[in-house]
Design a protein around this motif. Structure first.
Motif, PDB file in Angstrom:
ATOM      1  N   TRP A 125       2.566  57.229 -15.750  1.00 18.60           N
ATOM      2  CA  TRP A 125       3.089  57.258 -14.372  1.00 18.60           C
ATOM      3  C   TRP A 125       2.878  55.918 -13.690  1.00 18.60           C
ATOM      4  O   TRP A 125       3.741  55.432 -12.961  1.00 18.60           O
ATOM      5  CB  TRP A 125       2.452  58.400 -13.570  1.00 18.60           C
ATOM      6  N   CYS A 150      -2.190  65.499 -13.178  1.00 19.88           N
ATOM      7  CA  CYS A 150      -1.656  65.890 -14.485  1.00 19.88           C
ATOM      8  C   CYS A 150      -2.644  65.555 -15.592  1.00 19.88           C
ATOM      9  O   CYS A 150      -2.937  66.374 -16.459  1.00 19.88           O
ATOM     10  CB  CYS A 150      -0.321  65.197 -14.744  1.00 19.88           C
ATOM     11  N   ARG A 195      10.057  65.374 -17.601  1.00 18.93           N
ATOM     12  CA  ARG A 195       9.130  65.247 -16.471  1.00 18.93           C
ATOM     13  C   ARG A 195       9.179  63.821 -15.910  1.00 18.93           C
ATOM     14  O   ARG A 195       9.147  63.613 -14.704  1.00 18.93           O
ATOM     15  CB  ARG A 195       7.708  65.632 -16.884  1.00 18.93           C
ATOM     16  N   CYS A 236       1.208  69.513 -11.061  1.00 26.07           N
ATOM     17  CA  CYS A 236       1.832  68.348 -10.425  1.00 26.07           C
ATOM     18  C   CYS A 236       2.504  68.789  -9.129  1.00 26.07           C
ATOM     19  O   CYS A 236       3.345  69.677  -9.136  1.00 26.07           O
ATOM     20  CB  CYS A 236       2.874  67.725 -11.346  1.00 26.07           C
ATOM     21  N   CYS A 246      -1.457  60.617  -8.337  1.00 24.94           N
ATOM     22  CA  CYS A 246      -2.746  61.238  -8.039  1.00 24.94           C
ATOM     23  C   CYS A 246      -3.570  61.499  -9.288  1.00 24.94           C
ATOM     24  O   CYS A 246      -4.774  61.712  -9.215  1.00 24.94           O
ATOM     25  CB  CYS A 246      -2.529  62.559  -7.311  1.00 24.94           C
ATOM     26  N   GLY A 247      -2.902  61.528 -10.442  1.00 26.62           N
ATOM     27  CA  GLY A 247      -3.633  61.753 -11.683  1.00 26.62           C
ATOM     28  C   GLY A 247      -3.972  63.205 -11.963  1.00 26.62           C
ATOM     29  O   GLY A 247      -4.669  63.506 -12.938  1.00 26.62           O
ATOM     30  N   CYS A 253       6.560  60.669  -7.654  1.00 27.25           N
ATOM     31  CA  CYS A 253       5.160  60.702  -8.125  1.00 27.25           C
ATOM     32  C   CYS A 253       4.255  59.960  -7.151  1.00 27.25           C
ATOM     33  O   CYS A 253       4.567  58.867  -6.701  1.00 27.25           O
ATOM     34  CB  CYS A 253       5.070  60.075  -9.515  1.00 27.25           C
ATOM     35  N   VAL A 254       3.112  60.585  -6.820  1.00 31.77           N
ATOM     36  CA  VAL A 254       2.170  59.946  -5.901  1.00 31.77           C
ATOM     37  C   VAL A 254       0.958  59.389  -6.653  1.00 31.77           C
ATOM     38  O   VAL A 254      -0.027  58.985  -6.044  1.00 31.77           O
ATOM     39  CB  VAL A 254       1.721  60.926  -4.792  1.00 31.77           C
TER      40      VAL A 254
HETATM   41  S1  SF4 Z   1       0.215  61.555 -11.062  1.00 31.36           S
HETATM   42 FE1  SF4 Z   1       0.813  63.326 -12.290  1.00 31.36          FE
HETATM   43  S2  SF4 Z   1       0.339  65.131 -11.046  1.00 31.36           S
HETATM   44 FE2  SF4 Z   1       0.296  63.350  -9.657  1.00 31.36          FE
HETATM   45  S3  SF4 Z   1       2.380  63.309  -8.801  1.00 31.36           S
HETATM   46 FE3  SF4 Z   1       2.382  61.941 -10.584  1.00 31.36          FE
HETATM   47  S4  SF4 Z   1       3.053  63.216 -12.287  1.00 31.36           S
HETATM   48 FE4  SF4 Z   1       2.473  64.600 -10.635  1.00 31.36          FE
END
Ligand code: SF4
Ligand code: SF4
Ligand code: SF4
Ligand code: FES
Lengths: 349, 145
Positions: free
Chosen positions: A312, A298, A284, A239, A295-296, A292-293
């Motif tokens: 998320w 994780c 987390r 992440c 992006c997936g 959090c962006v």
């Molecule tokens: S989607 Fe997952 S990896 Fe991406 S920023 Fe959010 S928590 Fe982190």
């Protein structure tokens, strides 16, 4: 801002090569075709630029992770919007020096995890249909992505709304020195098309959140949801926003040895190993939600296939929305959990 | 083994994080003034409400606390000027997350000044009643989390 026409991906490669040959940057981080697949690489020898696939719709991880503490040497990086957003977020968190980066980011119409298929040409609606026929899935994060155009970056590449080819936009025209690019214009229909896609994706996201709300919503279902987690910590390590140099779960308090496990077991008389599954997940959540962006990354790396992205998607908007913030869109603005206003949130709790 | 308490005689266990300068003093005043309030809060004194890492709250909830009280000086009165404004943002963010998991009702953020002994007693009475209504934290009896 200068806007120029790039006829095709080759023209973008010329831009990269030019920066490298002229010494504007010491390296270029970009996807490159190797013998066994397409991989993100750092290129210092301009002759390798011909092998690159800067716009390949592939995503195995968020490369902003590898740009942290980037040091003093200049590089150009070609990234997806969610990676560019992570870079911006990490800049505000003082983990990336964007002065030493030339961030190049193109519109993203979705990506594929290379383990599912190796596609190198950017996705179009027609291409997506083909993939569907071949049962090659677009990453789940991409099907519900709301920010698939470049955020604040050094060079934006626009594909949506153009009739073939790309429009390059930049405030840093010196990066194009020596190239003879034709001036172009941002296509007039672009915004409408972007909004159309956003709306579609947003609808899918809302469905996803609705489904999740049916599954979650009580402490019991919460346990059920995360029960398969084995605390491999991949989701944390991959992440970009989980950036702490020393994670709580690496400290003596959080990384329990048997003595501490016995101590903790004594509260309930028994303790699951590995310990603190839920505590880890919730930690987390609170540490990452404001940045959090979506992006997936994780979820891509979770060996137990826990649908982490759904979580998320479900909390990020709510948390960032509290502060009228969307992570990573800009490089300079106060972080929501650092700043405050005297009169706000009066209704809390 | 922990038995789940019957709802009728259920006495919630509340972890109370109180800031030293206001709420802890307020609790003290409630004591010396002999205001009656339920003995369900286990008090942990912190120097400022902003010392309360949201992880403290999560730890308490996953370990089985029935409720968590976070109490600090009224906005504008923090001994460290702006600590409680930060607390307010953090807890607001935490709350958005806990909402999703049905745990939000177990967390309370209150402003209690050093002179508000009576108010402290009322706050504790009120949240004890709310938690009695809600019943025990299901995580209390659960080890596989
Ligand atoms: S989607 Fe997952 S990896 Fe991406 S920023 Fe959010 S928590 Fe982190
Ligand atoms: S999540 Fe959005 S920006 Fe990231 S790869 Fe997918 S479509 Fe592109
Ligand atoms: S990647 Fe999956 S299994 Fe590993 S710690 Fe994260 S949620 Fe648990
Ligand atoms: S000192 Fe009481 S909230 Fe900061």
């Amino acid at each position: 801002m200068g806007t120029y026409i790039l006829e095709n991906e080759e023209a973008l490669k010329k831009v990269l090569e030019n920066m490298l040959r002229k010494g504007m940057v010491e390296g270029v981080m970009v996807q490159t075709a190797g013998e066994s697949g397409v991989f993100t690489s750092i290129i210092t020898d301009p002759d390798f630029i011909s092998k690159t696939a800067p716009l390949a719709p592939l995503f195995s991880n968020n490369n902003a992770v590898f740009l942290q503490n980037n040091g003093t040497r200049n590089i150009a990086v070609v990234v997806k919007p969610c990676e560019a957003r992570a870079i911006n977020e990490l800049k505000k968190l003082n983990q990336i020096n964007t002065d030493k980066l030339v961030v190049i980011c193109a519109d993203c119409q979705g990506t594929i995890n290379p383990r599912d298929g190796l596609i190198t040409e950017p996705l179009t609606e027609a291409k997506k249909k083909e993939l569907e026929k071949d049962s090659i899935p677009i990453r789940k994060a991409c099907t519900v992505c709301e920010h698939f155009t470049p955020p604040e970056v050094d060079i934006s590449i626009m594909a949506i709304g153009t009739t073939g080819g790309y429009i390059l936009a930049t405030d840093r025209e010196e990066l194009l020195d020596g190239l003879e690019l034709k001036a172009g214009e941002i296509p007039s229909g672009r915004n409408a098309e972007v909004e159309k896609i956003r709306k579609e994706n947003l609808e899918k996201k809302e469905k996803m959140v609705e489904e999740l709300d049916k599954k979650l919503g009580s402490p019991d279902t919460l346990v059920e949801f995360f029960k398969d987690c084995i605390r491999c910590d991949n989701c944390r390590d991959m992440c970009p926003i989980c950036y702490c140099k020393q994670c709580y779960f690496e400290t003596p308090l959080g990384d329990l040895r048997t003595d501490e496990m016995l101590h903790q077991a004594a509260t309930k008389g028994i303790l699951r190993i590995p310990p603190d599954i839920l505590f880890y997940q919730l930690t987390r959540n609170i540490h990452v939600a404001a940045g959090c962006v979506e992006c997936g990354a994780c979820e891509e790396v979770c060996p137990r296939d826990i649908p982490l992205l759904d979580v998320w998607k479900s909390i990020t908007g709510n948390v960032q929305g509290l502060f009228e913030y969307v992570s990573g869109m800009k490089r300079d603005e106060p972080l929501p959990l650092v700043g405050f206003k005297e009169s706000e949130l009066e209704e809390v709790k | 083994m922990i038995e789940m308490d019957d709802k009728s005689d259920f006495e919630p266990k509340i972890i109370g994080f109180l800031c030293n300068w206001c709420s802890y003093a307020g609790a003290d005043l409630a004591g010396v003034s002999r205001f009656q309030y339920p003995a369900n809060v286990r008090v942990i004194r912190v120097m400022c409400s902003s010392r309360i890492d949201p992880q403290f709250v999560l730890k308490a909830l996953t370990e089985g606390a029935d409720g968590v009280l976070i109490a600090g000086c009224h906005p504008g009165d923090c001994h460290y000027i702006e600590g409680n404004y930060r607390t307010r943002r953090r807890i607001a963010a935490l709350d958005k997350i806990l909402e999703k998991y049905g745990l939000s009702d177990r967390v309370f953020l209150e402003w209690v000044s050093a002179s508000e002994g009576k108010r402290f007693a009322e706050v504790v009475t009120d949240i004890t009643n709310k938690l009695k209504e809600l019943g025990p934290n299901p995580h209390k009896a659960r080890w596989e989390i």
